[in-house]
Write an enzyme that holds these catalytic residues in place. Structure first.
Site, short mmCIF file in Angstrom:
data_model
loop_
_atom_site.label_atom_id
_atom_site.label_comp_id
_atom_site.label_asym_id
_atom_site.label_seq_id
_atom_site.Cartn_x
_atom_site.Cartn_y
_atom_site.Cartn_z
CB THR A 26 -1.09 -0.17 0.86
OG1 THR A 26 -1.82 -0.54 1.06
CG2 THR A 26 -1.76 1.68 0.93
CG HIS A 175 -5.00 -8.39 -0.10
ND1 HIS A 175 -4.22 -9.39 1.62
CD2 HIS A 175 -4.31 -7.77 0.77
CE1 HIS A 175 -3.18 -9.13 1.83
NE2 HIS A 175 -3.37 -7.54 1.54
CG ASN A 178 -1.17 -8.27 5.26
OD1 ASN A 178 -0.75 -10.00 5.25
ND2 ASN A 178 -0.68 -7.75 4.16
CE1 TYR A 180 -6.26 -4.30 5.18
CE2 TYR A 180 -4.90 -5.72 4.71
CZ TYR A 180 -5.28 -4.23 5.19
OH TYR A 180 -4.10 -3.70 5.59
CG ASN A 235 -5.58 -4.57 9.58
OD1 ASN A 235 -5.24 -3.82 10.28
ND2 ASN A 235 -5.31 -5.04 8.30
#
Length: 357
Positions: A26, A175, A178, A180, A235
């Site tokens: 990102t 994805h 992580n 998400y 996260n």
């Protein structure tokens, strides 16, 4: 001494000039969530990689959880990404887009009008996130996704996959890492549903399997890969007693779809719990496609792991930020320039396209 990192490789129907992969990172330069000429310059500068995987790109307005991340769900975004893919292909590179729906890792101030912060359950992400309007803000409580929300999101991934091919990408990476949205369904810390989308291993992998199946049906299995992070804690993710079983079961299902590659995240070099060598070996043995290694690699370790057939390609992340000609530097055993963390996520060219080659 052999140096397999710099030898050509075949990724499905795609010929790669070497086995170096640029990791998805990102960078928050997509003003208005639309890719631009600055981003085209950034990726073109790094086209010496065998494969570039872009920063996380949302398939939905609901998935634009961070400030200034790109999307891939409208014509302007397709046109913007076409500028990027043309630049990379013109420089001899190959490029996949990473489709990332942020799910609960989001804030209303970072979303367009009428978009929603959604997730598998009404469980808040720990910590805070940046908003351009009001600085750091606590994460909100996400709306629990209904059956319609789930079906719509699966369709959004399939549509974004089609748009990726229209935009000139060589393929897509889902994805699933992580913390998400895809991993939010896999992980017990974010998924405490009691319906067919939560609870058992079978139920928790259902959403990821459905998204992968829809993307494969949209553009073909030889253009779809996935990123996974077993034992990741980013996260708010949390490993549990079924983690190994869950990922090995998921790999079996992805094999039936004929997925092109899996990209395994190991963030132990950044302080996360390591993915055990035993699990990595089991995943490597179980998956029938290409296996991408990642996690704090240098050239020596990459060559050693490739020589021992622990993987087929090796991803490098932060070194690519400040060393656009990273492949050449690795070949020459040249010293690497350190990146400036203060400009990782800021708008503009500083710390983005102004690093010397």
């Amino acid at each position: 001494m052999t140096h397999p990192l710099f030898t050509p490789a075949q990724l499905g129907q795609i010929h790669l000039q070497n086995r170096v992969v640029m990791s998805p990172m990102t960078r928050d330069r997509a003003i208005g969530n639309v890719p631009n000429e600055l981003m085209a310059t950034y990726y073109r500068q790094r086209s010496g990689a065998g494969l570039i995987i872009t920063e996380g790109t949302s398939p939905s307005p609901n998935g634009l959880g961070y400030a200034r991340i790109p999307g891939l769900f409208n014509e302007a975004q397709v046109a913007g990404w076409k500028t990027v893919t043309d630049a990379v292909h013109g420089a001899g590179g190959k490029i996949f887009v990473q489709l990332m729906h942020t799910g609960r890792v989001s804030h209303a101030l970072n979303l367009p009008e009428a978009a929603r912060v959604i997730g598998p359950a009404a469980i808040v992400t720990p910590g805070e996130m940046w908003t351009d309007q009001s600085g750091q803000q606590p994460f909100p409580v996400p709306e629990v996704m209904s059956e319609k929300d789930i079906a719509d999101t699966i369709t959004e991934f399939a549509t974004a996959s089609k748009l990726a091919i229209q935009a000139g990408f060589d393929g897509v990476e889902l994805h699933g890492a992580n913390g998400y949205l895809l991993e939010q369904f896999l992980n017990v810390a974010s998924n405490q549903r009691t319906d067919r989308w939560g609870g058992s291993v079978e139920n928790r992998i259902r959403f990821v399997e459905a998204v992968a199946k829809a993307s494969v049906e949209a553009i073909g299995a030889d253009r779809v890969g996935i990123r996974l992070s077993p034992y990741g804690v980013f996260n708010g993710s949390t490993p549990d007693a079924q983690t190994d079983e869950l990922y090995l079961t998921l790999i079996e299902r992805l094999n039936t779809l004929g997925l092109l590659y899996i990209h395994i995240v190991d963030h132990s070099s950044m302080g996360a719990p390591p993915v055990s060598p035993e699990l990595k070996a089991k995943l490597r043995a179980a998956f029938k496609g290409t296996y991408i290694l990642s996690g704090g690699y240098d050239a020596a370790r990459a060559n050693a792991d490739l020589a021992e057939q622990r993987g087929d390609l090796v991803a490098f992340g932060r070194p690519f930020i400040s060393n656009p000609n990273l492949v050449e530097k690795l070949k020459a055993s040249a010293s690497l320039q350190a990146p400036d963390p203060n400009t990782f996520y800021t708008p503009g060219e500083k710390g983005y396209t102004d690093y010397a080659a």
